[in-house]
Design a protein around this motif. Sequence first.
Motif, short mmCIF file in Angstrom:
data_model
loop_
_atom_site.label_atom_id
_atom_site.label_comp_id
_atom_site.label_asym_id
_atom_site.label_seq_id
_atom_site.Cartn_x
_atom_site.Cartn_y
_atom_site.Cartn_z
N THR A 1 26.44 37.94 34.66
CA THR A 1 26.44 38.46 36.02
C THR A 1 26.19 37.33 37.00
N TYR A 2 27.02 37.28 37.99
CA TYR A 2 26.82 36.41 39.13
C TYR A 2 27.12 37.22 40.38
N THR B 1 30.80 37.86 41.15
CA THR B 1 31.68 38.47 40.16
C THR B 1 32.47 39.61 40.80
N ASN B 2 33.79 39.58 40.63
CA ASN B 2 34.70 40.63 41.13
C ASN B 2 35.52 41.19 39.97
N THR C 1 31.58 32.74 32.40
CA THR C 1 32.51 33.86 32.62
C THR C 1 32.14 35.07 31.77
N GLU D 1 38.27 33.26 35.07
CA GLU D 1 38.73 34.66 35.09
C GLU D 1 39.05 35.10 33.68
N SER E 1 27.75 43.42 34.63
CA SER E 1 28.54 43.94 35.75
C SER E 1 29.45 45.04 35.23
N THR F 1 31.35 43.31 31.98
CA THR F 1 31.25 41.90 31.66
C THR F 1 29.80 41.56 31.38
N ASN G 1 34.46 35.17 38.60
CA ASN G 1 33.15 34.87 39.19
C ASN G 1 33.07 33.47 39.79
N ALA H 1 38.11 40.15 35.57
CA ALA H 1 36.85 39.75 36.23
C ALA H 1 36.92 38.28 36.60
#
Length: 309
Positions: free
Chosen positions: A51-52, A55-56, A23, A108, A81, A48, A104, A102
């Motif tokens: 990174t994936y 990721t939102n 995360t 969270e 990100s 963040t 992913n 965030a």
Amino acid sequence: MMNTLMILVIFCLFVCSISKELTGNLTLIRPEKTRFIAGQSIDITCKTEVTYTTTNITWYIDTADNKLYEDITTDIEDGVSTSRLRLTLDKHLNNHTLYCSAFNGYGEVQTDFLKLDVTCLPTIHIVIEATSIAIVEGEQLLLTCSVQDTNPRVPPHGYTWSRNGIKLIDQTSNIFKVNSTSSRDTGDYTCTGNNGIGIGISSPVKVNLILCVYEVVIGLSVCLALFMVLSIVLSFVVAYLMLKIRRLTTSSKEGSNYDGLEQGNREDDQYSSTTALVPDTSPEQIPEYYNQTSNIAGATGDNSLYENV
């Protein structure tokens, strides 16, 4: 037993470290200035470290129920990100909080809260039930200046009042008060408030003055009395003029009557007579006519004129 417990502890620590690594940390980069002006647009960044592709990063106001869908751009660079939010501040956002989150797929994380301090001009209006009021002369006038949507607050003596565009220097609070009103208190009133950011002004309120019933009755009574006095004086003047005209007319007639009586003669087979025309038969004139007819009768030898008089 001890070995089993140790294994479980090690496993939990491993899972937590893996989750933390998956995360990552989420950082909210705050603006340099923490006080904003209503209508101003600000740029805020949320980053963040891990990174994936799933990721939102999402932005919220106060709670997760108030999701922002404004100008948001997200990109990934060097394993980071980044989400950038351009937020146009409204005065209604004052004292609200902003944060980002965030997710992913592994967990969270969210940032701490940024409290929004949005300054704005005060919204001013005078508290009455209508756009105009009517008060009885001698009664109290009380107006209240109400302030809404202001940051910072208007100080206690940050108010001004005006009547017909002229500033009233003795009124500096949000309450305008006149203990006993008079005709000079009528007009259009406005209130202003200064909170240091700017000045807000209210819409005008018209104040009308009405006379009390007692004063109206007294005024009508005085007018009626004056009318009656004038009528009586006018009547006396007319009567005096008529009397004056009558006396002048009588005086002119008397002057002509004293010159002598108009005589007329009549002769026929039976008798002869002398006739005198008497223009004025008032008691005052009878003795004079009596004397004149006596003279005429003596001169003509006709006593009938004297006897008829």
